[in-house]
Design a protein around this motif. Structure first.
Motif, PDB file in Angstrom:
ATOM      1  N   ASP A 180      16.693 -33.589   7.999  1.00 32.47           N
ATOM      2  CA  ASP A 180      15.715 -32.923   7.145  1.00 32.47           C
ATOM      3  C   ASP A 180      15.990 -33.316   5.699  1.00 32.47           C
ATOM      4  O   ASP A 180      17.020 -32.945   5.111  1.00 32.47           O
ATOM      5  CB  ASP A 180      15.820 -31.408   7.327  1.00 32.47           C
ATOM      6  CG  ASP A 180      14.680 -30.659   6.666  1.00 32.47           C
ATOM      7  OD1 ASP A 180      13.851 -31.315   5.995  1.00 32.47           O
ATOM      8  OD2 ASP A 180      14.631 -29.422   6.819  1.00 32.47           O
ATOM      9  N   GLN A 181      15.044 -34.037   5.109  1.00 32.28           N
ATOM     10  CA  GLN A 181      15.231 -34.533   3.746  1.00 32.28           C
ATOM     11  C   GLN A 181      14.994 -33.460   2.681  1.00 32.28           C
ATOM     12  O   GLN A 181      15.202 -33.725   1.495  1.00 32.28           O
ATOM     13  CB  GLN A 181      14.288 -35.725   3.506  1.00 32.28           C
ATOM     14  CG  GLN A 181      14.464 -36.864   4.484  1.00 32.28           C
ATOM     15  CD  GLN A 181      15.882 -37.417   4.504  1.00 32.28           C
ATOM     16  OE1 GLN A 181      16.489 -37.607   3.454  1.00 32.28           O
ATOM     17  NE2 GLN A 181      16.402 -37.687   5.706  1.00 32.28           N
ATOM     18  N   ARG A 182      14.586 -32.287   3.100  1.00 30.03           N
ATOM     19  CA  ARG A 182      14.378 -31.223   2.116  1.00 30.03           C
ATOM     20  C   ARG A 182      15.697 -30.715   1.531  1.00 30.03           C
ATOM     21  O   ARG A 182      15.704 -30.000   0.526  1.00 30.03           O
ATOM     22  CB  ARG A 182      13.617 -30.074   2.760  1.00 30.03           C
ATOM     23  CG  ARG A 182      12.171 -30.406   3.082  1.00 30.03           C
ATOM     24  CD  ARG A 182      11.472 -29.258   3.766  1.00 30.03           C
ATOM     25  NE  ARG A 182      12.079 -28.944   5.060  1.00 30.03           N
ATOM     26  CZ  ARG A 182      11.658 -27.949   5.861  1.00 30.03           C
ATOM     27  NH1 ARG A 182      10.640 -27.178   5.470  1.00 30.03           N
ATOM     28  NH2 ARG A 182      12.243 -27.732   7.025  1.00 30.03           N
ATOM     29  N   HIS A 183      16.821 -31.063   2.166  1.00 31.67           N
ATOM     30  CA  HIS A 183      18.123 -30.637   1.635  1.00 31.67           C
ATOM     31  C   HIS A 183      18.416 -31.271   0.276  1.00 31.67           C
ATOM     32  O   HIS A 183      19.216 -30.714  -0.498  1.00 31.67           O
ATOM     33  CB  HIS A 183      19.236 -31.002   2.623  1.00 31.67           C
ATOM     34  CG  HIS A 183      19.215 -30.203   3.886  1.00 31.67           C
ATOM     35  ND1 HIS A 183      19.520 -28.857   3.936  1.00 31.67           N
ATOM     36  CD2 HIS A 183      18.918 -30.556   5.161  1.00 31.67           C
ATOM     37  CE1 HIS A 183      19.431 -28.414   5.175  1.00 31.67           C
ATOM     38  NE2 HIS A 183      19.055 -29.435   5.952  1.00 31.67           N
ATOM     39  N   VAL A 184      17.794 -32.412  -0.016  1.00 34.84           N
ATOM     40  CA  VAL A 184      18.077 -33.115  -1.271  1.00 34.84           C
ATOM     41  C   VAL A 184      16.869 -33.093  -2.201  1.00 34.84           C
ATOM     42  O   VAL A 184      16.753 -33.945  -3.088  1.00 34.84           O
ATOM     43  CB  VAL A 184      18.492 -34.572  -0.976  1.00 34.84           C
ATOM     44  CG1 VAL A 184      19.828 -34.609  -0.259  1.00 34.84           C
ATOM     45  CG2 VAL A 184      17.415 -35.290  -0.158  1.00 34.84           C
ATOM     46  N   ALA A 185      15.989 -32.128  -2.008  1.00 39.02           N
ATOM     47  CA  ALA A 185      14.792 -32.068  -2.842  1.00 39.02           C
ATOM     48  C   ALA A 185      15.118 -31.723  -4.289  1.00 39.02           C
ATOM     49  O   ALA A 185      14.335 -32.028  -5.200  1.00 39.02           O
ATOM     50  CB  ALA A 185      13.813 -31.043  -2.269  1.00 39.02           C
ATOM     51  N   PHE A 186      16.261 -31.112  -4.541  1.00 37.89           N
ATOM     52  CA  PHE A 186      16.631 -30.720  -5.901  1.00 37.89           C
ATOM     53  C   PHE A 186      17.229 -31.886  -6.688  1.00 37.89           C
ATOM     54  O   PHE A 186      17.443 -31.769  -7.904  1.00 37.89           O
ATOM     55  CB  PHE A 186      17.644 -29.565  -5.854  1.00 37.89           C
ATOM     56  CG  PHE A 186      18.953 -29.933  -5.188  1.00 37.89           C
ATOM     57  CD1 PHE A 186      20.043 -30.318  -5.950  1.00 37.89           C
ATOM     58  CD2 PHE A 186      19.082 -29.890  -3.803  1.00 37.89           C
ATOM     59  CE1 PHE A 186      21.243 -30.644  -5.353  1.00 37.89           C
ATOM     60  CE2 PHE A 186      20.278 -30.217  -3.207  1.00 37.89           C
ATOM     61  CZ  PHE A 186      21.363 -30.600  -3.974  1.00 37.89           C
ATOM     62  N   ILE A 187      17.534 -33.004  -6.029  1.00 37.89           N
ATOM     63  CA  ILE A 187      18.150 -34.158  -6.685  1.00 37.89           C
ATOM     64  C   ILE A 187      17.034 -35.093  -7.166  1.00 37.89           C
ATOM     65  O   ILE A 187      16.026 -35.279  -6.470  1.00 37.89           O
ATOM     66  CB  ILE A 187      19.105 -34.887  -5.712  1.00 37.89           C
ATOM     67  CG1 ILE A 187      20.192 -33.919  -5.223  1.00 37.89           C
ATOM     68  CG2 ILE A 187      19.748 -36.096  -6.379  1.00 37.89           C
ATOM     69  CD1 ILE A 187      21.121 -34.513  -4.187  1.00 37.89           C
ATOM     70  N   PRO A 188      17.172 -35.670  -8.340  1.00 38.03           N
ATOM     71  CA  PRO A 188      16.144 -36.621  -8.805  1.00 38.03           C
ATOM     72  C   PRO A 188      15.910 -37.747  -7.810  1.00 38.03           C
ATOM     73  O   PRO A 188      16.812 -38.152  -7.066  1.00 38.03           O
ATOM     74  CB  PRO A 188      16.706 -37.138 -10.124  1.00 38.03           C
ATOM     75  CG  PRO A 188      17.621 -36.054 -10.594  1.00 38.03           C
ATOM     76  CD  PRO A 188      18.211 -35.442  -9.367  1.00 38.03           C
ATOM     77  N   VAL A 189      14.677 -38.281  -7.795  1.00 40.10           N
ATOM     78  CA  VAL A 189      14.301 -39.257  -6.784  1.00 40.10           C
ATOM     79  C   VAL A 189      15.117 -40.534  -6.918  1.00 40.10           C
ATOM     80  O   VAL A 189      15.533 -41.141  -5.907  1.00 40.10           O
ATOM     81  CB  VAL A 189      12.785 -39.567  -6.898  1.00 40.10           C
ATOM     82  CG1 VAL A 189      12.373 -40.604  -5.862  1.00 40.10           C
ATOM     83  CG2 VAL A 189      11.978 -38.292  -6.737  1.00 40.10           C
ATOM     84  N   ASP A 190      15.413 -40.961  -8.142  1.00 44.30           N
ATOM     85  CA  ASP A 190      16.142 -42.215  -8.313  1.00 44.30           C
ATOM     86  C   ASP A 190      17.608 -42.109  -7.893  1.00 44.30           C
ATOM     87  O   ASP A 190      18.272 -43.124  -7.680  1.00 44.30           O
ATOM     88  CB  ASP A 190      16.050 -42.675  -9.771  1.00 44.30           C
ATOM     89  CG  ASP A 190      16.564 -41.614 -10.732  1.00 44.30           C
ATOM     90  OD1 ASP A 190      16.605 -40.421 -10.338  1.00 44.30           O
ATOM     91  OD2 ASP A 190      16.922 -41.977 -11.865  1.00 44.30           O
ATOM     92  N   ARG A 191      18.121 -40.895  -7.714  1.00 42.05           N
ATOM     93  CA  ARG A 191      19.517 -40.712  -7.266  1.00 42.05           C
ATOM     94  C   ARG A 191      19.584 -39.894  -5.983  1.00 42.05           C
ATOM     95  O   ARG A 191      20.636 -39.369  -5.649  1.00 42.05           O
ATOM     96  CB  ARG A 191      20.322 -40.013  -8.373  1.00 42.05           C
ATOM     97  CG  ARG A 191      20.442 -40.859  -9.631  1.00 42.05           C
ATOM     98  CD  ARG A 191      21.395 -40.267 -10.662  1.00 42.05           C
ATOM     99  NE  ARG A 191      20.940 -38.986 -11.193  1.00 42.05           N
ATOM    100  CZ  ARG A 191      21.497 -37.802 -10.929  1.00 42.05           C
ATOM    101  NH1 ARG A 191      22.519 -37.727 -10.112  1.00 42.05           N
ATOM    102  NH2 ARG A 191      21.006 -36.705 -11.465  1.00 42.05           N
ATOM    103  N   ARG A 192      18.514 -39.775  -5.257  1.00 43.93           N
ATOM    104  CA  ARG A 192      18.452 -38.933  -4.065  1.00 43.93           C
ATOM    105  C   ARG A 192      18.988 -39.699  -2.850  1.00 43.93           C
ATOM    106  O   ARG A 192      18.445 -40.729  -2.471  1.00 43.93           O
ATOM    107  CB  ARG A 192      17.016 -38.502  -3.824  1.00 43.93           C
ATOM    108  CG  ARG A 192      16.838 -37.499  -2.694  1.00 43.93           C
ATOM    109  CD  ARG A 192      15.391 -37.053  -2.616  1.00 43.93           C
ATOM    110  NE  ARG A 192      14.975 -36.382  -3.855  1.00 43.93           N
ATOM    111  CZ  ARG A 192      13.726 -35.983  -4.088  1.00 43.93           C
ATOM    112  NH1 ARG A 192      12.773 -36.202  -3.188  1.00 43.93           N
ATOM    113  NH2 ARG A 192      13.427 -35.399  -5.222  1.00 43.93           N
ATOM    114  N   PRO A 193      20.063 -39.186  -2.174  1.00 44.26           N
ATOM    115  CA  PRO A 193      20.593 -39.858  -0.981  1.00 44.26           C
ATOM    116  C   PRO A 193      19.788 -39.510   0.265  1.00 44.26           C
ATOM    117  O   PRO A 193      18.902 -38.646   0.237  1.00 44.26           O
ATOM    118  CB  PRO A 193      22.022 -39.338  -0.895  1.00 44.26           C
ATOM    119  CG  PRO A 193      21.946 -37.974  -1.486  1.00 44.26           C
ATOM    120  CD  PRO A 193      20.904 -38.027  -2.564  1.00 44.26           C
ATOM    121  N   VAL A 194      20.116 -40.139   1.369  1.00 48.96           N
ATOM    122  CA  VAL A 194      19.469 -39.887   2.656  1.00 48.96           C
ATOM    123  C   VAL A 194      20.262 -38.830   3.410  1.00 48.96           C
ATOM    124  O   VAL A 194      21.497 -38.859   3.443  1.00 48.96           O
ATOM    125  CB  VAL A 194      19.367 -41.183   3.483  1.00 48.96           C
ATOM    126  CG1 VAL A 194      18.700 -40.905   4.833  1.00 48.96           C
ATOM    127  CG2 VAL A 194      18.599 -42.251   2.712  1.00 48.96           C
TER     128      VAL A 194
END
Length: 243
Positions: A73-87
């Motif tokens: 579920d990629q919603r776990h990293v929704a708070f991280i900016p897109v350019d630094r968002r991990p998988v």
């Protein structure tokens, strides 16, 4: 960090290439107990595996292709900016591999399997404890407590019922009062025993008259009834100049 996920990666994860094991352990280190929600950065995995980020991306692709990990579920990293968002990755903890029969199940860790836990054998003899006789008191005794010998220790505090005499009380009672050394109290003159008769003291009879001696009487005319040694008439005549 999840101990269950790390234990699965070490013991039960099937078909893991040896070159990808370090990356799989890094993902398990950031996963939950159910193996889900692991999203460490590629730089972090490269630090764990002592590899470059390019090698880490190749290992992640190999593990995903083998079905050992999958995208979560990629919603776990929704708070991280897109350019630094991990998988976000999930571990396939439902997949396991058989343990070789050569491995002792009691000596080797087994993850997620019910195994008989050997009970420890207590070969120690029953410990016997004896009290030490005549042991000194270990605790400090206070006023009111009883020692082992049955005696009560004296209190280091002064008694509140004991009244010490004061100079003000002595002055108030008068100069004739005295202090009783045995009871530490001020005695009044009326409490003192009458010892005048025992000491031979008699009240004064006159300022210049000698003390009476016996029952002799004065023999001079007109001096009848006066004591011989303390005749008032003879004393008057002597003071007046009579022969």
């Amino acid at each position: 960090m999840s101990v269950e996920a790390v234990s699965w990666a070490l013991n039960d994860a099937p078909d893991v290439p040896p070159s990808c094991l370090a990356v799989l352990l890094g993902l398990a280190n950031h996963a939950h107990a159910n193996g889900r929600g692991a999203y460490p950065s590629q730089e972090r995995l490269a630090h764990y595996a002592r590899k470059s980020t390019r090698s880490v991306r190749a290992d992640l692709a190999s593990l995903e292709r083998l079905g050992i990990i999958r995208r979560g579920d990629q919603r776990h990293v929704a708070f991280i900016p897109v350019d630094r968002r991990p998988v976000v990755w999930d571990l396939a903890v439902e997949r396991t591999r058989p343990i070789p029969t050569a491995l002792d199940r009691f000596a080797e860790p087994v993850s997620g399997r019910s195994a008989e836990v050997p009970q420890p054998v207590d070969n120690r003899a029953e410990a016997e404890f004896r009290a030490v006789p005549n042991r000194a008191e270990a605790q400090r005794t206070t006023a009111g407590s009883t020692a082992q010998s049955g005696r009560k220790p004296a209190s280091y505090k002064p008694s509140l019922n004991h009244q010490e005499p004061t100079t003000r009380a002595a002055a108030r009672d008068g100069a004739g009062s005295s202090v009783d050394a045995g009871s530490n109290r001020i005695a009044s003159p009326k409490d003192q025993p009458q010892t005048s008769a025992r000491r031979g003291w008699e009240p004064p009879r006159g300022a210049a008259l000698p003390p009476a001696t016996g029952d002799a009487r004065c023999t001079k005319p007109g001096h009848v009834g006066q004591p011989a040694g303390s005749c008032a008439v003879c004393r008057s005549e002597a003071l007046g100049g009579a022969a």
